[in-house]
Design a protein around this motif. Structure first.
Motif, short mmCIF file in Angstrom:
data_model
loop_
_atom_site.label_atom_id
_atom_site.label_comp_id
_atom_site.label_asym_id
_atom_site.label_seq_id
_atom_site.Cartn_x
_atom_site.Cartn_y
_atom_site.Cartn_z
N PRO A 211 0.83 -1.21 0.00
CA PRO A 211 0.00 0.00 0.00
C PRO A 211 0.86 1.25 0.00
CG PRO A 211 0.08 -0.93 2.21
CD PRO A 211 0.84 -1.88 1.33
N GLY A 215 -3.78 5.80 3.37
CA GLY A 215 -5.13 5.25 3.39
C GLY A 215 -6.21 6.23 3.78
N GLN A 219 -6.96 6.45 -1.31
CA GLN A 219 -7.08 5.01 -1.13
C GLN A 219 -6.84 4.24 -2.42
OE1 GLN A 219 -10.97 4.67 0.63
NE2 GLN A 219 -10.26 5.28 2.65
N PHE A 256 -7.24 -3.36 1.75
CA PHE A 256 -6.48 -2.68 2.82
C PHE A 256 -7.38 -1.80 3.67
CE2 PHE A 256 -2.85 -4.11 0.43
CZ PHE A 256 -1.91 -4.32 1.42
N ARG A 263 -2.25 -2.97 6.63
CA ARG A 263 -1.24 -2.02 6.14
C ARG A 263 -0.08 -1.91 7.13
NH1 ARG A 263 0.23 3.52 5.69
NH2 ARG A 263 0.57 4.11 3.51
#
Length: 459
Positions: A211, A215, A219, A256, A263
């Motif tokens: 990732p 987030g 995203q 995620f 993450r």
């Protein structure tokens, strides 16, 4: 010859000092071109292209490092370098191309709703330029690279401290911080070079499996120029390629967001592995002893080949195996969910195979990151993990499959990837058929107790 500013002895009235001023002056002479080493060759050794503008930027940053009183790496320099490199090859998307990409993301979200119960994202996906991708992902790249950068800086100063004698010892006595700043500057520019190259290859925020986006802010993201480059030469309609890659990116981002622990768990595994990396000071000493100012390419080769990073320890190999399993589980799940969501696309299977080949081969920038940090980000057991997720889906459905991401304690293990049937049996509440190991163990236990396993009756 550039004139150096007069030395300020106000804080050192006897003019003794710690030698760092003399060392600083020597470095200034070098950066001004008043030594045998051509700064352009240093730029080449640092991995920068043969470009006067890049050389000028490197020298300017090194001069700033001499003035820096801090003792940390200027990661903003890596971002600047990556943006500059990524922007060189950037071609702005047309309004029609952006509209097509936005429509692909909208349709992809609807198709994913049919393939997984994992809820949609809370922020809208974004379309990024190559430079925008480099800037948005740099915080994670620096997090992964920082342990190695610090290890290199520590090794460099330790080697200098151990081997400086006589007049050189006095000169280097207080110069450790200067060397850390200069070494950190070179490493940051190398990382910027790698990320700038990756920005020309990556099609999305989750393209490399980890990732890379914040987030809470972003995203999911696509890089329209790279998406279209990916599809060029495939003889597949561009709209199909865009839609397929949009589904993959949204699936990755949804996972995620759903597994909120994932993450941090994954990035912690990576940084823990990186912290275990120590630079081979013996190799560094050999490079210093044999260094030819007219041919600094050997230094670059050592950095970009990973020669300074010694073989992995047993603990690191075990950590790497766990990390590769986690990456394979993530990518395998994304593959299975994407396949289920794109059954309407005539060329979905062909695009999926292209994605797998591309990921298995990696690109030059990904290889550069591997040698720079000592870590490959490609899962080795991807096909086996995807087969396991498909078996779970066939047995317990999409909801049962996705429930396995609820907590790290219930996530499938490496053994489950090896033996999906046992996992399916556990999830289904049944007992798997005994394999050869089970039968051998049963016979052994039977011998120890004096009982023999019952033989099946004939006829």
């Amino acid at each position: 010859m550039a004139e150096n500013p007069p030395r300020d002895d106000s804080t050192d009235p006897e003019g003794v000092g710690d030698g760092s001023d003399e060392f600083r002056d020597m470095l200034r002479d070098f950066l001004a071109g008043d030594t045998d080493l051509d700064p352009a060759k240093l730029a080449s050794a640092a991995g920068l292209p043969d470009d006067p503008e890049m050389v000028k930027r490197l020298i300017g940053q090194l001069q700033q490092a001499l003035q820096n009183s801090g003792d940390g790496i200027n990661w903003g320099l890596a971002t600047e370098q990556a943006r500059a490199l990524a922007g060189r090859s950037a071609v702005p998307s047309t309004p029609a191309e952006r509209s097509s990409m936005e429509q692909a993301l909208h349709v992809a979200a609807l198709w994913l709703d049919e393939a997984t119960s994992i809820s949609t994202l809370t922020t809208e996906p974004v379309l990024l330029t190559r430079a925008g991708w480099a800037e948005a992902t740099m915080p994670v790249w620096t997090q992964l690279a920082e342990p190695v950068a610090n290890s290199i800086a520590d090794a460099l100063t330790n080697v200098l401290d151990e081997h400086a004698t006589g007049e050189l010892e006095g000169m280097l006595g207080g110069a450790g911080k200067l060397m850390r700043n200069i070494g950190g500057t070179l490493f940051a520019m190398q990382l910027g070079q790698v990320v700038g190259q990756l920005a020309a290859e990556a099609v999305s925020g989750g393209d490399v499996g980890i990732p890379l986006l914040d987030g809470d802010v972003k995203q999911a993201a696509l890089v329209p120029q790279n998406v279209d480059d990916f599809g060029r030469g495939l003889d597949i309609p561009a709209d199909e390629v865009r839609l397929y890659l949009a589904v993959r990116e949204l699936a990755h981002a949804r996972l995620f967001r759903h597994a909120k622990w994932l993450r941090l768990h994954l990035l912690t595994q990576i940084t823990d592995f990186a912290r275990g990396i120590h630079i081979d000071t013996t190799r560094l000493e050999e490079l210093a002893a044999d260094f030819d100012p007219q041919n600094p390419e050997e230094l670059r080769a050592a950095m970009t080949s990973g020669a300074l990073i010694p073989p992995k320890t047993d603990d690191q190999l075990a950590a790497l195996a766990r990390l590769e399993t986690m990456l394979a589980l993530i990518e395998g799940w994304v593959d299975v969910v994407t396949a289920a969501a794109t059954t309407r696309l005539p060329h979905a299977v062909a695009i999926a195979e292209t994605v797998r080949r591309r990921r298995a081969a990696g690109g030059p920038a990904e290889s550069a990151f591997s040698t720079l940090v000592g870590l490959e980000l490609r899962p080795r057991r991807l096909r086996e993990a995807a087969a396991m997720w498909q078996a779970v889906h066939d047995a317990v459905g999409a909801d049962g499959r996705d429930d396995l991401w609820s907590h790290p304690d219930v996530l499938p293990s490496d053994a489950d990837v090896d033996d999906p049937a046992a996992l399916v049996a556990r999830l289904s509440g049944g007992t798997p058929e005994p394999d050869d190991i089970d039968r051998a163990l049963e016979e052994l236990l039977g011998d120890e107790t004096g009982d023999r396993p019952s033989e099946p009756s004939a006829g």
